[in-house]
Scaffold this motif. Structure first.
Motif, short mmCIF file in Angstrom:
data_model
loop_
_atom_site.label_atom_id
_atom_site.label_comp_id
_atom_site.label_asym_id
_atom_site.label_seq_id
_atom_site.Cartn_x
_atom_site.Cartn_y
_atom_site.Cartn_z
N ILE A 1 1.65 8.95 -6.44
CA ILE A 1 2.05 10.84 -6.08
C ILE A 1 2.72 10.91 -6.84
O ILE A 1 2.88 12.39 -7.26
CB ILE A 1 2.58 10.03 -4.44
N ASN A 2 3.85 9.52 -6.89
CA ASN A 2 5.01 10.08 -8.10
C ASN A 2 4.58 10.74 -9.24
O ASN A 2 4.66 11.42 -10.52
CB ASN A 2 5.78 9.38 -8.13
N ARG A 3 3.20 10.01 -10.27
CA ARG A 3 2.41 10.18 -11.19
C ARG A 3 2.10 11.36 -11.06
O ARG A 3 1.71 11.99 -12.20
CB ARG A 3 1.69 9.40 -11.56
N ALA A 4 1.48 11.70 -9.97
CA ALA A 4 0.52 13.09 -9.90
C ALA A 4 1.48 13.91 -9.62
O ALA A 4 1.00 15.30 -10.37
CB ALA A 4 -1.02 13.00 -8.97
N GLY B 1 0.71 -1.26 0.19
CA GLY B 1 -0.48 0.12 0.15
C GLY B 1 1.38 1.25 0.16
O GLY B 1 0.37 1.91 -0.67
N LEU B 2 1.54 1.09 0.73
CA LEU B 2 2.67 2.07 0.67
C LEU B 2 3.41 2.86 -0.69
O LEU B 2 3.86 3.42 -1.25
CB LEU B 2 3.98 2.09 1.85
N LEU B 3 3.89 1.82 -1.45
CA LEU B 3 4.61 1.56 -2.62
C LEU B 3 3.58 2.39 -3.39
O LEU B 3 4.12 3.03 -4.87
CB LEU B 3 4.77 -0.02 -3.26
N TRP B 4 2.44 1.89 -3.71
CA TRP B 4 1.43 2.06 -4.64
C TRP B 4 0.95 3.67 -4.11
O TRP B 4 0.67 4.04 -5.27
CB TRP B 4 0.20 1.09 -4.36
N THR B 5 0.62 4.10 -2.86
CA THR B 5 0.44 5.31 -2.80
C THR B 5 1.60 6.29 -2.91
O THR B 5 1.10 7.09 -4.11
CB THR B 5 0.78 5.62 -1.15
#
Length: 52
Positions: free
Chosen positions: A46-49, A38-42
């Motif tokens: 965030i990095n894509r946004a 979940g932390l990796l996915w978040t």
């Protein structure tokens, strides 16, 4: 974490169950894995946004 604290507060001993039973240990590993994913996915979202 809050659930574990509440369980300990009422005397249910969830930490003892997670550490001492095979099912508890499996659930502990599964929960830690899902938390890490979940932390990796978040972080990925965030990095894509907000590209750096």
């Amino acid at each position: 974490m809050v659930g574990l604290a509440l369980g300990e507060a009422i005397g249910a001993q969830p930490l003892a169950t997670l550490k001492s039973t095979p099912i508890g240990q499996a659930l502990l590993v599964l929960g830690a894995t899902f938390t890490a994913l979940g932390l990796l996915w978040t972080n990925h979202i965030i990095n894509r946004a907000v590209p750096t």
